[in-house]
Design a protein around this motif. Structure first.
Motif, PDB file in Angstrom:
ATOM      1  N   ARG A  52     -10.571 -31.868  26.892  1.00  0.00           N
ATOM      2  CA  ARG A  52      -9.123 -31.735  27.043  1.00  0.00           C
ATOM      3  C   ARG A  52      -8.482 -33.092  27.334  1.00  0.00           C
ATOM      4  N   TYR A  53      -9.143 -33.900  28.159  1.00  0.00           N
ATOM      5  CA  TYR A  53      -8.666 -35.241  28.482  1.00  0.00           C
ATOM      6  C   TYR A  53      -9.760 -36.237  28.138  1.00  0.00           C
ATOM      7  N   PHE A  54      -9.362 -37.471  27.877  1.00  0.00           N
ATOM      8  CA  PHE A  54     -10.349 -38.493  27.547  1.00  0.00           C
ATOM      9  C   PHE A  54     -11.205 -38.780  28.772  1.00  0.00           C
ATOM     10  N   GLU A  55     -12.495 -38.897  28.538  1.00  0.00           N
ATOM     11  CA  GLU A  55     -13.448 -39.153  29.610  1.00  0.00           C
ATOM     12  C   GLU A  55     -14.312 -40.332  29.169  1.00  0.00           C
ATOM     13  N   ASN A  56     -14.215 -41.438  29.889  1.00  0.00           N
ATOM     14  CA  ASN A  56     -15.019 -42.596  29.480  1.00  0.00           C
ATOM     15  C   ASN A  56     -16.480 -42.384  29.875  1.00  0.00           C
ATOM     16  N   GLY A  57     -17.330 -43.324  29.476  1.00  0.00           N
ATOM     17  CA  GLY A  57     -18.772 -43.168  29.683  1.00  0.00           C
ATOM     18  C   GLY A  57     -19.167 -43.024  31.144  1.00  0.00           C
ATOM     19  N   GLN A  58     -18.525 -43.803  32.000  1.00  0.00           N
ATOM     20  CA  GLN A  58     -18.875 -43.767  33.421  1.00  0.00           C
ATOM     21  C   GLN A  58     -18.511 -42.410  34.037  1.00  0.00           C
ATOM     22  N   GLU A  59     -17.330 -41.898  33.690  1.00  0.00           N
ATOM     23  CA  GLU A  59     -16.911 -40.590  34.214  1.00  0.00           C
ATOM     24  C   GLU A  59     -17.833 -39.485  33.715  1.00  0.00           C
ATOM     25  N   LYS A  60     -18.232 -39.582  32.447  1.00  0.00           N
ATOM     26  CA  LYS A  60     -19.121 -38.583  31.870  1.00  0.00           C
ATOM     27  C   LYS A  60     -20.476 -38.594  32.587  1.00  0.00           C
ATOM     28  N   LYS A  61     -20.977 -39.806  32.867  1.00  0.00           N
ATOM     29  CA  LYS A  61     -22.253 -39.946  33.557  1.00  0.00           C
ATOM     30  C   LYS A  61     -22.180 -39.343  34.960  1.00  0.00           C
ATOM     31  N   LYS A  62     -21.090 -39.633  35.683  1.00  0.00           N
ATOM     32  CA  LYS A  62     -20.908 -39.088  37.027  1.00  0.00           C
ATOM     33  C   LYS A  62     -20.865 -37.569  36.993  1.00  0.00           C
ATOM     34  N   ARG A  63     -20.144 -37.029  36.002  1.00  0.00           N
ATOM     35  CA  ARG A  63     -20.032 -35.578  35.885  1.00  0.00           C
ATOM     36  C   ARG A  63     -21.399 -34.956  35.605  1.00  0.00           C
ATOM     37  N   LYS A  64     -22.178 -35.579  34.711  1.00  0.00           N
ATOM     38  CA  LYS A  64     -23.496 -35.049  34.368  1.00  0.00           C
ATOM     39  C   LYS A  64     -24.420 -35.068  35.583  1.00  0.00           C
ATOM     40  N   VAL A  65     -24.367 -36.142  36.385  1.00  0.00           N
ATOM     41  CA  VAL A  65     -25.192 -36.226  37.593  1.00  0.00           C
ATOM     42  C   VAL A  65     -24.801 -35.127  38.570  1.00  0.00           C
ATOM     43  N   LYS A  66     -23.495 -34.937  38.721  1.00  0.00           N
ATOM     44  CA  LYS A  66     -22.994 -33.900  39.633  1.00  0.00           C
ATOM     45  C   LYS A  66     -23.430 -32.510  39.173  1.00  0.00           C
TER      46      LYS A  66
END
Length: 116
Positions: free
Chosen positions: A82-96
């Motif tokens: 829905r919103y742009f998610e850069n690589g760092q945010e995506k990585k943080k989300r995946k870890v969480k």
């Protein structure tokens, strides 16, 4: 005199037409190419299907369909796109998400061990 006037008018019309074409062609050079996309696509190849049995209530078929959609992960993927998610945010989300998944697995294992 009438022939000279029509010849003048046609020449004037041809000049106007050529000027218009030239203007149109010159501005097309600055137009975005057809392959250009302004926003990222949110299309997903959705292929969730259920077989509805003879005489099966619509509510139960709908419930099964919702369960299959949730299992496929399409809604979660759309929510993330829905919103742009850069690589760092995506990585943080995946870890969480991984932490939450491990936590739920541990809780389920403890429940299963306490039952026996």
């Amino acid at each position: 005199e009438a022939i000279a006037l029509t010849k003048y008018n046609t020449t004037k019309m041809i000049r106007a037409l050529l000027l218009t074409l030239l203007l149109a062609v010159s501005t097309m050079g600055f137009a975005p190419s057809p392959s250009f996309r302004a926003a990222p696509s949110t299309e997903l190849a959705v292929s969730v299907k259920i077989d509805v049995g003879e005489g099966e209530p619509v509510e139960s078929a709908l419930r099964r369909f919702k369960r299959e959609v949730n299992k496929s992960g399409h809604l979660m993927e759309l929510r993330h796109r829905r919103y742009f998610e850069n690589g760092q945010e995506k990585k943080k989300r995946k870890v969480k998400e991984g932490r939450m998944r491990k936590r739920l697995e541990r809780m389920q294992r403890r429940r299963m061990n306490s039952r026996t």
